[in-house]
Write a protein that holds these residues in place. Sequence first.
Motif, mmCIF file in Angstrom:
data_model
loop_
_atom_site.group_PDB
_atom_site.id
_atom_site.type_symbol
_atom_site.label_atom_id
_atom_site.label_comp_id
_atom_site.label_asym_id
_atom_site.label_seq_id
_atom_site.Cartn_x
_atom_site.Cartn_y
_atom_site.Cartn_z
ATOM 1 N N SER A 7 0.834 -1.208 0.000
ATOM 2 C CA SER A 7 0.000 0.000 0.000
ATOM 3 C C SER A 7 0.866 1.254 0.000
ATOM 4 O O SER A 7 0.536 2.247 -0.668
ATOM 5 C CB SER A 7 -0.935 0.007 1.211
ATOM 6 N N ARG A 8 1.969 1.225 0.722
ATOM 7 C CA ARG A 8 2.876 2.382 0.744
ATOM 8 C C ARG A 8 3.468 2.622 -0.652
ATOM 9 O O ARG A 8 3.566 3.764 -1.114
ATOM 10 C CB ARG A 8 4.007 2.135 1.736
ATOM 11 N N MET A 9 3.881 1.561 -1.294
ATOM 12 C CA MET A 9 4.487 1.681 -2.618
ATOM 13 C C MET A 9 3.473 2.141 -3.661
ATOM 14 O O MET A 9 3.792 2.946 -4.542
ATOM 15 C CB MET A 9 5.110 0.341 -3.022
ATOM 16 N N ARG A 10 2.254 1.632 -3.559
ATOM 17 C CA ARG A 10 1.224 2.045 -4.513
ATOM 18 C C ARG A 10 0.908 3.529 -4.361
ATOM 19 O O ARG A 10 0.724 4.243 -5.357
ATOM 20 C CB ARG A 10 -0.036 1.206 -4.330
ATOM 21 N N ALA A 11 0.851 3.989 -3.130
ATOM 22 C CA ALA A 11 0.589 5.409 -2.892
ATOM 23 C C ALA A 11 1.694 6.268 -3.488
ATOM 24 O O ALA A 11 1.435 7.321 -4.101
ATOM 25 C CB ALA A 11 0.454 5.670 -1.399
ATOM 26 N N LEU A 12 2.937 5.828 -3.334
ATOM 27 C CA LEU A 12 4.064 6.579 -3.886
ATOM 28 C C LEU A 12 4.033 6.574 -5.414
ATOM 29 O O LEU A 12 4.265 7.602 -6.054
ATOM 30 C CB LEU A 12 5.382 5.981 -3.379
ATOM 31 N N ALA A 13 3.760 5.410 -6.000
ATOM 32 C CA ALA A 13 3.703 5.305 -7.459
ATOM 33 C C ALA A 13 2.582 6.175 -8.016
ATOM 34 O O ALA A 13 2.747 6.840 -9.045
ATOM 35 C CB ALA A 13 3.501 3.849 -7.872
ATOM 36 N N ASP A 14 1.447 6.203 -7.327
ATOM 37 C CA ASP A 14 0.323 7.028 -7.790
ATOM 38 C C ASP A 14 0.641 8.514 -7.667
ATOM 39 O O ASP A 14 0.301 9.320 -8.543
ATOM 40 C CB ASP A 14 -0.934 6.704 -6.982
ATOM 41 N N GLU A 15 1.302 8.882 -6.575
ATOM 42 C CA GLU A 15 1.630 10.289 -6.345
ATOM 43 C C GLU A 15 2.625 10.814 -7.381
ATOM 44 O O GLU A 15 2.440 11.898 -7.949
ATOM 45 C CB GLU A 15 2.210 10.465 -4.944
ATOM 46 N N LEU A 16 3.684 10.042 -7.612
ATOM 47 C CA LEU A 16 4.738 10.493 -8.528
ATOM 48 C C LEU A 16 4.487 10.081 -9.967
ATOM 49 O O LEU A 16 5.173 10.556 -10.872
ATOM 50 C CB LEU A 16 6.090 9.927 -8.063
ATOM 51 N N ARG A 17 3.546 9.172 -10.160
ATOM 52 C CA ARG A 17 3.236 8.630 -11.487
ATOM 53 C C ARG A 17 4.457 7.958 -12.108
ATOM 54 O O ARG A 17 4.709 8.059 -13.298
ATOM 55 C CB ARG A 17 2.682 9.728 -12.411
ATOM 56 N N GLU A 18 5.214 7.291 -11.253
ATOM 57 C CA GLU A 18 6.389 6.540 -11.675
ATOM 58 C C GLU A 18 6.351 5.153 -11.029
ATOM 59 O O GLU A 18 5.653 4.945 -10.035
ATOM 60 C CB GLU A 18 7.688 7.261 -11.267
ATOM 61 N N SER A 19 7.088 4.216 -11.575
ATOM 62 C CA SER A 19 7.111 2.867 -11.014
ATOM 63 C C SER A 19 7.862 2.858 -9.689
ATOM 64 O O SER A 19 8.818 3.597 -9.489
ATOM 65 C CB SER A 19 7.766 1.897 -11.999
ATOM 66 N N CYS A 20 7.417 1.990 -8.788
ATOM 67 C CA CYS A 20 8.030 1.852 -7.478
ATOM 68 C C CYS A 20 8.323 0.375 -7.250
ATOM 69 O O CYS A 20 7.471 -0.483 -7.517
ATOM 70 C CB CYS A 20 7.089 2.381 -6.400
ATOM 71 N N SER A 21 9.520 0.067 -6.774
ATOM 72 C CA SER A 21 9.924 -1.326 -6.600
ATOM 73 C C SER A 21 10.604 -1.535 -5.258
ATOM 74 O O SER A 21 11.070 -0.592 -4.621
ATOM 75 C CB SER A 21 10.895 -1.740 -7.722
#
Length: 258
Positions: free
Chosen positions: A90-104
Amino acid sequence: MSRSDPDVIDSVEKAFRVLESFSAERPRMSVTEAAEAVGLSRATARRILLTFERLGFAETDGRHFSLTPRVLRFGFGYLSALPYWETAQSRMRALADELRESCSMATLDGTEIVYVARVPAARSMSITLSIGSRLPAYATSMGRVLLAALPPQELDALLAGVRLEPLTRNTITEPEALRRELDRVREQGFAVVDGEREEGVRSAAAPVRGRGGRVLAAVNVSANAARVPLEELRRVCVPRVVETAEAITSDIGYTGLH
């Protein structure tokens, strides 16, 4: 290995060597090919492959063997045991949605990083990565975070056994230069890599810590260099990646961040 270590079962060690020899380059192998791949006799490789087939971990057309989805039990068993697996998503998805970049998220396995979680960007990227993907640690932001966290002797031994190949014109290939970069990563608490593994891709990573402060994994954000200037990556993405990594760290029980 087992001949010098009485606690290691020789046949099990050989079986895992055969299992690890299957890859994208070798998805199907004959008995002879498997034997040559791991340096075993043909008879030993045949017995191992037939055992895999009897247990449902491999299938054969009578000449070639290939793995079955059953082997995924090993990987999912590992993932389900990770202390940060569910909370990180959930933390990673929030970051990816906020920045509109992939998070791994990745962990270290020898000289490589292994992806254990990934949230792709809504917009396409030039690279295709998924859970289980492996990349050289020395040329990636997550890899540098993980390498920088190793004890000095362990890092020395690891770097002594890795060849720093120029994956792009930007890749650091001098051992001393890499050590200086790892020192910088260790001091600042994050890593930034600009087109060292793949030209046109920039990334920033930060460590996820477990109880006692040990670095368990790294989290990163990757972006297309044509779209995200390096200064923007440092100014916007780095603080958010660090915050996300610290939030995951806090979620799994380590609170000695400040």
